[in-house]
Design an enzyme around this catalytic site. Structure first.
Site, short mmCIF file in Angstrom:
data_model
loop_
_atom_site.label_atom_id
_atom_site.label_comp_id
_atom_site.label_asym_id
_atom_site.label_seq_id
_atom_site.Cartn_x
_atom_site.Cartn_y
_atom_site.Cartn_z
N SER A 1 -2.21 -2.95 0.61
CA SER A 1 -2.13 -3.04 -1.08
C SER A 1 -1.84 -4.38 -1.48
O SER A 1 -2.62 -5.44 -0.92
CB SER A 1 -0.75 -2.02 -1.34
OG SER A 1 -1.13 -1.96 -2.67
N LYS B 1 -3.90 -7.89 -0.12
CA LYS B 1 -4.40 -8.98 -1.04
C LYS B 1 -3.94 -10.32 -0.37
O LYS B 1 -4.58 -11.12 -0.16
CB LYS B 1 -3.67 -8.95 -2.48
CG LYS B 1 -3.91 -7.63 -3.47
CD LYS B 1 -3.39 -7.66 -4.79
CE LYS B 1 -2.98 -6.55 -5.06
NZ LYS B 1 -3.80 -5.42 -5.29
N TRP C 1 -7.01 3.98 -8.15
CA TRP C 1 -6.22 2.79 -8.96
C TRP C 1 -6.92 1.59 -8.27
O TRP C 1 -6.99 0.46 -8.93
CB TRP C 1 -4.90 2.93 -8.67
CG TRP C 1 -4.06 1.79 -9.29
CD1 TRP C 1 -3.13 0.90 -8.70
CD2 TRP C 1 -3.88 1.40 -10.70
NE1 TRP C 1 -2.59 0.07 -9.66
CE2 TRP C 1 -2.92 0.37 -10.95
CE3 TRP C 1 -4.59 1.98 -11.93
CZ2 TRP C 1 -2.66 -0.21 -12.01
CZ3 TRP C 1 -4.11 1.36 -13.01
CH2 TRP C 1 -3.20 0.36 -13.35
N HIS D 1 -3.19 6.56 -1.30
CA HIS D 1 -2.85 4.86 -0.90
C HIS D 1 -1.67 4.69 -0.06
O HIS D 1 -0.57 5.22 -0.47
CB HIS D 1 -2.40 4.34 -2.20
CG HIS D 1 -2.05 2.90 -2.42
ND1 HIS D 1 -3.00 2.20 -2.22
CD2 HIS D 1 -0.99 2.34 -2.57
CE1 HIS D 1 -2.75 0.78 -2.33
NE2 HIS D 1 -1.06 0.95 -2.51
C1 GCU Z 1 0.71 -1.43 -7.81
C2 GCU Z 1 -0.29 -2.38 -8.09
C3 GCU Z 1 -1.31 -2.67 -7.01
C4 GCU Z 1 -1.14 -2.92 -5.73
C5 GCU Z 1 -0.06 -1.73 -5.24
C6 GCU Z 1 0.89 -2.14 -4.22
O1 GCU Z 1 -0.15 -0.25 -7.82
O2 GCU Z 1 -0.86 -2.17 -9.24
O3 GCU Z 1 -2.27 -3.84 -7.35
O4 GCU Z 1 -1.75 -3.07 -5.00
O5 GCU Z 1 0.94 -1.85 -6.43
O6 GCU Z 1 1.16 -3.12 -3.40
O7 GCU Z 1 1.22 -0.90 -3.59
#
Ligand code: GCU
Length: 426
Positions: free
Chosen positions: A263, A267, A354, A404
């Site tokens: 997540s 990134k 998402w 997720h």
């Molecule tokens: C939120 C956010 C995402 C991210 C996520 C996470 O949902 O909007 O961009 O990847 O958190 O880090 O779990």
């Protein structure tokens, strides 16, 4: 003059406008054209590896630095570290556990970074290593009672005030399902992890307690430049600094380092792997918007939403792309492409809409021409595969069933992919 005023006012309105409603419908995706990773800004085509490496790759990297991720500093001259404890019979004898404290300022000043390192006892030669930032503390990745619980700055959920806290003993091992440390050891890999708050606590003002604030003050500045790094940059930077340390660890083969993240840390892992070519393999788990997902699809989370909810993640320049994806000088397939010709794995989860699973697949697919330029196979498929059908050669991809998260299924694929590319024999 009137026109300028009108444009200025329109700009103000757009900047303040609420983000577009979230779209989860393929039919609602705007028409878009992706920038071609093999066409330079001056319109010339990248015809060979040399042109990619000397011209186009630096150009794409620079665009990501100045327009999205911000520019990160290099390795500080004062980098110092110390092994604070070592247990040769951790995880029921499977591993040696070391905890290493790293400082970035002279005289061990500044926010310290704590590395938790497990190396597999059964492997006699230096082991390849997975390197990752964890969300809530090193002690959360395993119930191992020997892991030190370190203090971290956090926002109190109720009062919204920040405070320095030592997480509760009850939180030991709370993320164990995401880490599979025992399995990683059994498969002959080492695991190194650091907690995000050591580098930057994850809220808009968190930088004051992290590495960005420390280095800003050291440079005698009070404000970040519009293209200065954000929190994602800080976490990615920490991954590279962990690798600096791992290069000196006899039990680790740092030339076979895998940078991996889930997540927001996916990134960060992609950004670390894009910038730091010492990472031999890069894994993005459900990284979504700002990670592996194409921004122009505007499916699920968008630039506007991420900039509004997490203003500290990317540089100030990135704000101008909120709901203006078509004007981005790149898209996320080019972030993936920066990893070439090294192997990369992009993973999605079916229910993680998402993060736009299809957009993650399309980024991997559209990055493929760069691997082809190197004469390496890429994904090897054109169609988005069905769930639980991993695909790919040098670019791996799967979409597993479920939410997720990072699961045993994900790790199984990553370990297989790493075995194949890093030459680990089963
Ligand atoms: C939120 C956010 C995402 C991210 C996520 C996470 O949902 O909007 O961009 O990847 O958190 O880090 O779990």
């Amino acid at each position: 003059m009137k026109l300028i005023l009108c444009l200025f006012l329109l700009g103000m309105v757009l900047a303040r406008a609420e983000p577009r409603p979230v779209n989860y419908d393929e039919a609602g995706i705007p028409a878009y054209t992706l920038p071609d990773p093999l066409v330079c800004s001056d319109g010339t085509r990248v015809a060979d590896v040399a042109a990619w490496q000397t011209k186009r790759r630096p150009e794409i990297l620079k665009l990501f630095q100045h327009e999205m991720q911000g520019v990160s500093p290099g390795r500080p001259a004062e980098l110092k570290w110390e092994t604070v404890n070592c247990d040769k019979s951790a995880l029921g004898g499977l591993a040696t556990r070391k905890e290493i404290t790293v400082w970035f300022g002279a005289e061990k000043s500044g926010p310290p970074m704590h590395i938790l390192l497990y190396t597999p006892n059964a492997v006699k030669q230096p082991a390849p290593v997975f390197v990752s930032v964890n969300f809530d503390g090193n002690h959360t990745v395993n119930a191992d009672p020997g892991i030190t619980i370190t203090e971290q700055w956090a926002l109190d959920k109720k009062t919204k005030q920040e405070k320095l806290t030592r997480p509760d003993e009850k939180t030991r091992g709370q993320s164990v399902g995401r880490w599979e440390a025992e399995k990683i050891m059994a498969r002959g890999y080492a695991l190194a992890t650091i907690q995000r708050a050591d580098l930057e606590p994850d809220y808009p003002e968190g930088w004051r307690h992290g590495i960005r604030g420390f280095l800003l003050e050291k440079a005698g500045q009070k404000e970040f430049a519009p293209d200065a790094w954000g929190a994602i940059g800080a976490w990615a930077w920490g991954l590279s600094r962990a690798l600096d340390v791992l290069e000196t660890e006899p039990a680790v083969d740092a030339r076979r380092a895998v940078v991996i993240g889930h997540s927001r840390m996916g990134k960060a892992a992609l950004w670390a792997g894009a910038q730091d070519e010492r990472f031999a393999l890069v894994i993005s788990n459900d990284s979504g918007e700002g990670g592996a997902a194409l921004a122009r699809r505007c499916f699920g989370e968008t630039t506007a939403v991420i900039n509004r909810n997490f203003p500290h993640w990317f540089c100030a320049n990135f704000k101008k792309y909120s709901d203006q994806e078509a004007t981005l000088p790149f898209d996320q397939h080019e972030l993936v492409a920066l990893v070439a010709p090294r192997p990369v794995y992009v993973a999605s989860a079916e229910e993680d809409r998402w993060a736009d699973p299809h957009g993650e697949f399309l980024a991997a697919l559209n990055a493929e021409p760069v691997w082809k330029l190197f004469g390496r196979p890429g994904l090897g498929v054109k169609e988005w595969p069905a769930v639980n059908q991993p695909v790919g050669a040098t670019i791996g991809y799967h979409m597993r069933t479920g939410k997720h998260d990072v699961t045993a299924y994900d790790w199984e694929q990553y370990l297989g992919f790493a075995d194949k590319h890093l030459g680990v024999k089963k």
